[in-house]
Design a protein around this motif. Structure first.
Motif, PDB file in Angstrom:
ATOM      1  N   THR A  75       7.825  94.824  -0.733  1.00  0.00           N
ATOM      2  CA  THR A  75       8.013  95.187  -2.136  1.00  0.00           C
ATOM      3  C   THR A  75       8.090  96.699  -2.257  1.00  0.00           C
ATOM      4  O   THR A  75       7.227  97.419  -1.747  1.00  0.00           O
ATOM      5  N   ILE A  76       9.126  97.183  -2.918  1.00  0.00           N
ATOM      6  CA  ILE A  76       9.254  98.607  -3.216  1.00  0.00           C
ATOM      7  C   ILE A  76       8.711  98.838  -4.622  1.00  0.00           C
ATOM      8  O   ILE A  76       9.086  98.139  -5.562  1.00  0.00           O
ATOM      9  N   ARG A  77       7.846  99.824  -4.761  1.00  0.00           N
ATOM     10  CA  ARG A  77       7.308 100.173  -6.078  1.00  0.00           C
ATOM     11  C   ARG A  77       7.550 101.662  -6.292  1.00  0.00           C
ATOM     12  O   ARG A  77       7.160 102.490  -5.467  1.00  0.00           O
ATOM     13  N   ALA A  78       8.208 101.990  -7.392  1.00  0.00           N
ATOM     14  CA  ALA A  78       8.560 103.372  -7.675  1.00  0.00           C
ATOM     15  C   ALA A  78       8.376 103.642  -9.163  1.00  0.00           C
ATOM     16  O   ALA A  78       7.998 102.752  -9.933  1.00  0.00           O
ATOM     17  N   LYS A  79       8.638 104.874  -9.564  1.00  0.00           N
ATOM     18  CA  LYS A  79       8.624 105.241 -10.974  1.00  0.00           C
ATOM     19  C   LYS A  79      10.012 105.739 -11.364  1.00  0.00           C
ATOM     20  O   LYS A  79      10.769 106.263 -10.545  1.00  0.00           O
ATOM     21  N   ALA A  80      10.347 105.552 -12.635  1.00  0.00           N
ATOM     22  CA  ALA A  80      11.659 105.975 -13.117  1.00  0.00           C
ATOM     23  C   ALA A  80      11.867 107.449 -12.795  1.00  0.00           C
ATOM     24  O   ALA A  80      11.010 108.289 -13.060  1.00  0.00           O
ATOM     25  N   GLY A  81      13.012 107.734 -12.221  1.00  0.00           N
ATOM     26  CA  GLY A  81      13.323 109.093 -11.801  1.00  0.00           C
ATOM     27  C   GLY A  81      13.113 109.329 -10.328  1.00  0.00           C
ATOM     28  O   GLY A  81      13.600 110.319  -9.783  1.00  0.00           O
ATOM     29  N   ASP A  82      12.394 108.429  -9.660  1.00  0.00           N
ATOM     30  CA  ASP A  82      12.175 108.580  -8.221  1.00  0.00           C
ATOM     31  C   ASP A  82      13.472 108.397  -7.454  1.00  0.00           C
ATOM     32  O   ASP A  82      14.377 107.662  -7.870  1.00  0.00           O
ATOM     33  N   THR A  83      13.539 109.023  -6.314  1.00  0.00           N
ATOM     34  CA  THR A  83      14.606 108.774  -5.354  1.00  0.00           C
ATOM     35  C   THR A  83      14.057 107.904  -4.230  1.00  0.00           C
ATOM     36  O   THR A  83      12.990 108.195  -3.672  1.00  0.00           O
ATOM     37  N   ILE A  84      14.748 106.850  -3.945  1.00  0.00           N
ATOM     38  CA  ILE A  84      14.355 105.929  -2.873  1.00  0.00           C
ATOM     39  C   ILE A  84      15.268 106.168  -1.675  1.00  0.00           C
ATOM     40  O   ILE A  84      16.498 106.243  -1.817  1.00  0.00           O
ATOM     41  N   VAL A  85      14.654 106.297  -0.519  1.00  0.00           N
ATOM     42  CA  VAL A  85      15.408 106.477   0.719  1.00  0.00           C
ATOM     43  C   VAL A  85      14.990 105.372   1.686  1.00  0.00           C
ATOM     44  O   VAL A  85      13.810 105.272   2.043  1.00  0.00           O
ATOM     45  N   VAL A  86      15.943 104.541   2.072  1.00  0.00           N
ATOM     46  CA  VAL A  86      15.674 103.458   3.009  1.00  0.00           C
ATOM     47  C   VAL A  86      16.538 103.656   4.244  1.00  0.00           C
ATOM     48  O   VAL A  86      17.773 103.610   4.159  1.00  0.00           O
TER      49      VAL A  86
END
Length: 589
Positions: A75-86
């Motif tokens: 599960t990926i959990r982030a906040k609005a505005g975050d950048t996700i790098v996979v």
């Protein structure tokens, strides 16, 4: 394309970049119901390996496609505005892979959408691709494979985006639970795909099991057996043990629900508890209360429940099949009121699933979904209307699904790269039909069942407002019309309305322009139509398709393109196949 033409395009990159930046600023400003982070956070980094894993999702061991040796994926959990790098490495020995971030609009990063042959090349065995994108608004999302039928093989997981720092949700809750719903087949997806393309046709049939958070129990004849593992059930370990959701009495909980099913439309209910629907597909809706809810493949919701029932008891969470004659046993989880033991089973039977073909019940739920007050409203008028007739047809005796008599096949060179660099011959340049015959009877099987295959693209004017009418019809067999949930990549859209029978101009007067919900997935009911409106303000190439896995495999989809000339910095790894791959080898890109 000549070398001189290519060099000219590259010299003009600076001008294109400036235009692109201006367009992207407009896109962000016009983004529907988006909540941008006030404070930018550091990027969130993930290192994943996709591989085959022996797993027992329903207590029957089989092969799944897992991530980092687990199923479902992390599960990926982030906040609005975050950048996700996979950083994704493919360790499947014989096939490519991509991952689609369902519901994330990929503003400015269309190559990260994760659609093989559309936004990128498939990631080959032992190769690595880095997905880098921003999650621009809070909501309940998920990710899944988008190559072949890898979603049906288990390649999926949850993606949850919380509100940005300093912001709050427009509703209150004291705890949160997550339900990721799916269906499971014992036959592998390669045999399924072969059957779907065979003559005679071999349908995949109904799934053996429904899964909750990747866990179910095959061949359990009673609810009690499901929890206790008695009778015909044999719980073989934690991989298939029943899901237990623990709650405290007299609290309000947010339950995030998403469906990654391959085929099944579902209905969810919680014994003795009403649910207040507050979010759909990452957009807030006007809250409404239900006893049960239909969830189609590709849908995501948030509901609120209050744990105000008898605190000495536990309660069933029940998930059953809708829209098809159910041959799959319902899935059960336990809402466990602490400090009760999970072995303290409910004294009442699980909530009953409505009759599979009670479409009045389904429509009653769907029609209640309207936008929360303050949600961005759609433009009053559209510049273009595209009517898409969905039919079942045949090609050389093989059964296909078609849109306006074209069954979609994807080209070896991804559209995004071939269109960005103006490559000729990469796909069918014929303009696809935007209407269907006026005399077509949607209530009967097609008089001429034959169709053609194609890879043409609907080219949309950047920043234009587009209406799409999804028209359902009778399949090849008499008196058969199915539910189809349609998902649009790269955008949210307004659902303007639903109707019975064939859509006509008179139906436009019924469009809801006051408070239409924003969604990324929408259902089309049997023998009916659904109208959506969106602004083509996200440069890229985007899939629009039925989210039922075998239906997409059989051709039920179209491709939209808008402002591709403004797309910049496509990673070379996304272009390393087909004609763009050849140009990279020759140093022409």
């Amino acid at each position: 394309m000549s070398m001189m033409t290519m060099m000219t395009m590259m010299r003009n990159d600076l001008v294109v970049f400036i235009c692109s930046a201006m367009v992207l600023l407009f896109v962000v400003a016009a983004s529907s119901n988006s909540t941008m982070a006030k404070t930018r956070r550091s990027a969130l980094f993930f290192k994943w390996e996709v591989s085959y894993v022996f797993w027992s999702p329903d207590c029957m061991e089989g092969l799944v496609i897992g991530i980092n040796g687990r199923f479902p994926g992390p599960t990926i959990r982030a906040k609005a505005g975050d950048t996700i790098v996979v950083e994704l490495k493919n360790t499947l020995p014989t096939e490519g892979v991509v991952i689609h971030w369902h519901g994330i609009r990929q503003i400015g990063t269309p190559w990260a959408d994760g659609t093989a042959s559309i936004s990128q090349c498939a990631i080959n065995p032992d190769e690595t691709f880095v997905y880098r994108f921003q999650v621009d608004k809070a909501g309940t999302y998920f990710y899944h494979g988008h190559y072949g039928m890898q979603r049906a093989a288990g390649l999926y997981g949850s993606l949850i985006v919380d509100v940005a720092e300093g912001e709050e949700e427009p509703f209150h809750y004291e705890g949160e639970l997550n339900l990721l719903l799916s269906d499971w087949y014992h036959q592998n997806v390669y045999a399924q795909m072969a059957g779907l393309s065979s003559n005679p046709f071999r349908w995949i049939g109904e799934p053996q099991t429904l899964l909750i958070n990747g866990r179910g129990q095959y061949n359990c004849s009673t609810a009690e057996q499901t929890i206790r593992g008695s009778g015909t059930c044999e719980i073989t370990g934690s991989q298939c043990e029943p899901v237990v959701l623990q709650v405290q009495p007299n609290k309000t909980y947010r339950i995030r629900i998403a469906s990654t099913t391959s085929l099944s439309s579902l209905n969810l209910a919680i014994g003795n508890h009403k649910m207040t629907v507050v979010e759909a597909d990452g957009n807030y809706v006007k809250p409404f209360v239900v006893n049960d809810m239909d969830i189609y493949s590709g849908d995501s919701y948030s509901v609120l429940i209050t744990t105000n029932q008898n605190p000495s008891l536990n309660y069933w969470i029940s998930v059953g099949v809708r829209g098809r004659l159910p041959k799959t046993q319902r899935a059960l989880a336990l809402l466990n009121y602490l400090p009760n033991s999970a072995t303290n089973l409910p004294k009442t039977a699980p909530p009953a699933t409505p009759a599979w073909n009670d479409y009045t019940h389904s429509k009653s739920f769907t029609y209640k979904i309207v936008a929360k007050e303050g949600t961005l409203k759609p433009p009053v008028n559209s510049k273009r209307q595209i009517a898409l007739l969905n039919t079942q047809n045949k090609i050389n005796g093989c059964i296909k699904w078609s849109i306006n008599n074209i069954s979609l096949v994807l080209p070896p060179t991804p559209y995004l790269g071939s269109m960005r660099y103006g490559l000729k011959g990469a796909f069918d340049m014929t303009k696809p039909p935007e209407k269907f015959a006026r005399d077509y009877d949607v209530m009967r099987p097609p008089l001429n069942p034959n169709t053609t295959q194609g890879s043409s693209v609907y080219k949309l004017e950047l920043n234009s407002t587009v209406d799409v009418i999804l028209q359902n019809a009778n399949a090849l067999a008499d008196n058969v019309s199915e539910i189809h949930p349609w998902h649009l990549h790269g955008h949210d859209f307004w659902v303007l309305g639903y109707g019975e029978g064939r859509f006509g101009k008179r139906d436009m007067a019924k469009f809801n322009l006051k408070n239409p919900p924003l969604r990324n997935t929408v259902v089309v009911f049997p023998y009916g139509w659904t109208a959506i409106r969106f602004v083509a303000n996200n440069p890229g190439v985007w899939a629009f398709h039925c989210h039922i896995e075998p239906h997409l495999h059989m051709g039920m989809g179209v491709v939209f393109a808008e402002g591709v000339e403004f797309v910049k910095q496509i990673p070379k790894e996304a272009l390393a196949c087909g004609m763009t791959g050849q140009m990279l080898m020759n140093n022409h890109l």
